[in-house]
Write an enzyme that holds these catalytic residues in place. Sequence first.
Site, PDB file in Angstrom:
ATOM      1  N   SER A  94      26.918  -6.896  17.335  1.00  0.00           N
ATOM      2  CA  SER A  94      27.215  -6.469  15.970  1.00  0.00           C
ATOM      3  C   SER A  94      26.035  -5.765  15.319  1.00  0.00           C
ATOM      4  CB  SER A  94      27.633  -7.671  15.117  1.00  0.00           C
ATOM      5  OG  SER A  94      28.804  -8.264  15.611  1.00  0.00           O
ATOM      6  N   HIS A 148      23.257  -7.913  10.786  1.00  0.00           N
ATOM      7  CA  HIS A 148      24.205  -6.840  10.486  1.00  0.00           C
ATOM      8  C   HIS A 148      23.592  -5.810   9.541  1.00  0.00           C
ATOM      9  CE1 HIS A 148      27.961  -9.505  11.468  1.00  0.00           C
ATOM     10  NE2 HIS A 148      27.162  -9.312  12.513  1.00  0.00           N
TER      11      HIS A 148
END
Length: 223
Positions: A94, A148
């Site tokens: 991610s 992220h």
Amino acid sequence: HNKANPTPCVLYRLGASWGPAITRGAVWRLIAPVTLHANLTHLLFNVFFQLRMGFGMEKQFGREKMMALYFACGLIGNLVSVSLDPFKLAVGASTAGFGLIGVWLAEILLSWELLGPARERTIIWIVFMLISVTTMSSMTPNMDLFGHLGGALGGFLLSIVISDMREQDRPEWYGQARAAAAAALALVLAGGFTKVLVFSPSDPLPNCALLHSLPSMAAAATH
């Protein structure tokens, strides 16, 4: 494993990000987590998301530049995560995937004046992507928010630094944007590595007793 999912100890041994281990010199753990996932749902979501974002970018940048961008975003995302939360055992692509969002946002910023009537549609698409990605990410236990955001920041800055717009398409502030992005990227990297390697704790390390005993168990089984 735990119900067909790898245990934290297995993930650590395979290369999960763990601040104290990186502080002790295992900097390879800033890249290795990109190739690991906590469960099948985690893996499938990242595959779907990155196929959706990645195909177009690979055609645009070429395979080599795309791979370099991808892993650089993963490294920066994990570096930011470890800098701010050293005791989080993190895995997943991610960080690199959000880096692709950062690349995409940088391209929109640089070409905003060229979009014309497509601006409204672009804004709607951005909002949709952010909502869907945030929703899916929140369904993942122990979501690495810092990773992220760090990956997205890395992708945004890297894309501006390596951008090569035609001179007639460049906005007036193009040169200043590239210089500012380069300075910000250098600051993130220098600050992140300094924090992790100098000022972060070097203990504790996970006590994976079972994995430590596997070599001796195997040796005993052969005698």
